[in-house]
Design a protein around this motif. Sequence first.
Motif, PDB file in Angstrom:
ATOM      1  N   VAL A   3      36.909  69.933  34.477  1.00  0.00           N
ATOM      2  CA  VAL A   3      38.173  70.306  35.121  1.00  0.00           C
ATOM      3  C   VAL A   3      37.977  71.568  35.957  1.00  0.00           C
ATOM      4  CG1 VAL A   3      40.541  71.043  34.691  1.00  0.00           C
ATOM      5  CG2 VAL A   3      39.545  69.213  33.320  1.00  0.00           C
ATOM      6  N   LEU A   4      37.220  72.516  35.429  1.00  0.00           N
ATOM      7  CA  LEU A   4      36.924  73.746  36.159  1.00  0.00           C
ATOM      8  C   LEU A   4      36.113  73.438  37.418  1.00  0.00           C
ATOM      9  CD1 LEU A   4      37.110  76.833  36.237  1.00  0.00           C
ATOM     10  CD2 LEU A   4      35.037  76.897  34.825  1.00  0.00           C
ATOM     11  N   ALA A   6      36.057  70.614  39.076  1.00  0.00           N
ATOM     12  CA  ALA A   6      36.939  69.927  40.023  1.00  0.00           C
ATOM     13  C   ALA A   6      37.861  70.919  40.726  1.00  0.00           C
ATOM     14  CB  ALA A   6      37.755  68.862  39.301  1.00  0.00           C
ATOM     15  N   SER A   7      38.310  71.924  39.994  1.00  0.00           N
ATOM     16  CA  SER A   7      39.145  72.970  40.586  1.00  0.00           C
ATOM     17  C   SER A   7      38.369  73.733  41.655  1.00  0.00           C
ATOM     18  CB  SER A   7      39.634  73.921  39.502  1.00  0.00           C
ATOM     19  OG  SER A   7      40.318  75.003  40.068  1.00  0.00           O
ATOM     20  N   TYR A   8      37.108  74.048  41.372  1.00  0.00           N
ATOM     21  CA  TYR A   8      36.268  74.736  42.364  1.00  0.00           C
ATOM     22  C   TYR A   8      36.079  73.889  43.617  1.00  0.00           C
ATOM     23  CZ  TYR A   8      34.923  78.141  38.765  1.00  0.00           C
ATOM     24  OH  TYR A   8      34.921  79.104  37.810  1.00  0.00           O
ATOM     25  N   ASP A  10      38.089  71.556  44.754  1.00  0.00           N
ATOM     26  CA  ASP A  10      39.378  71.524  45.456  1.00  0.00           C
ATOM     27  C   ASP A  10      39.636  72.815  46.222  1.00  0.00           C
ATOM     28  OD1 ASP A  10      41.922  70.326  46.097  1.00  0.00           O
ATOM     29  OD2 ASP A  10      42.804  71.743  44.662  1.00  0.00           O
ATOM     30  N   ARG A  11      39.398  73.944  45.576  1.00  0.00           N
ATOM     31  CA  ARG A  11      39.625  75.230  46.231  1.00  0.00           C
ATOM     32  C   ARG A  11      38.683  75.424  47.411  1.00  0.00           C
ATOM     33  NH1 ARG A  11      39.389  79.281  41.384  1.00  0.00           N
ATOM     34  NH2 ARG A  11      39.288  80.775  43.083  1.00  0.00           N
ATOM     35  N   TYR A  12      37.426  75.011  47.259  1.00  0.00           N
ATOM     36  CA  TYR A  12      36.452  75.162  48.341  1.00  0.00           C
ATOM     37  C   TYR A  12      36.833  74.280  49.533  1.00  0.00           C
ATOM     38  CZ  TYR A  12      31.902  75.620  50.624  1.00  0.00           C
ATOM     39  OH  TYR A  12      30.901  75.880  51.523  1.00  0.00           O
ATOM     40  N   SER A  14      39.714  73.238  50.363  1.00  0.00           N
ATOM     41  CA  SER A  14      40.953  73.656  51.018  1.00  0.00           C
ATOM     42  C   SER A  14      40.719  74.798  52.010  1.00  0.00           C
ATOM     43  CB  SER A  14      41.987  74.080  49.975  1.00  0.00           C
ATOM     44  OG  SER A  14      41.600  75.286  49.356  1.00  0.00           O
ATOM     45  N   CYS A  30      29.362  73.079  42.157  1.00  0.00           N
ATOM     46  CA  CYS A  30      30.519  73.454  41.344  1.00  0.00           C
ATOM     47  C   CYS A  30      30.261  73.170  39.862  1.00  0.00           C
ATOM     48  CB  CYS A  30      31.763  72.725  41.824  1.00  0.00           C
ATOM     49  SG  CYS A  30      32.305  73.296  43.454  1.00  0.00           S
ATOM     50  N   ALA A  34      30.356  76.025  36.988  1.00  0.00           N
ATOM     51  CA  ALA A  34      31.245  75.838  35.840  1.00  0.00           C
ATOM     52  C   ALA A  34      30.463  75.810  34.531  1.00  0.00           C
ATOM     53  CB  ALA A  34      32.050  74.553  36.002  1.00  0.00           C
TER      54      ALA A  34
END
Length: 73
Positions: A3-4, A6-8, A10-12, A14, A30, A34
Amino acid sequence: MFVLAASYVDRYLSVVPTLKSTLQLLGTACLLIASKLREAVPFTADKLVAYTDRSITAKQLMVLVLLMLIEPV
């Protein structure tokens, strides 16, 4: 940890325009970041490169990780 990672990703994505051909490299970078933050025994770069069927190199992976950590998103 996933999950962490995937968050990285997504943030990258964006913030940084990314080619479709580098998505696997980005995801792997990522995952590496993580795993170093969350796991007692993190993945090694060589293990992650093997998981990608050697479609990326350890050098490419480490360069992207370094870029992501130098310029946080």
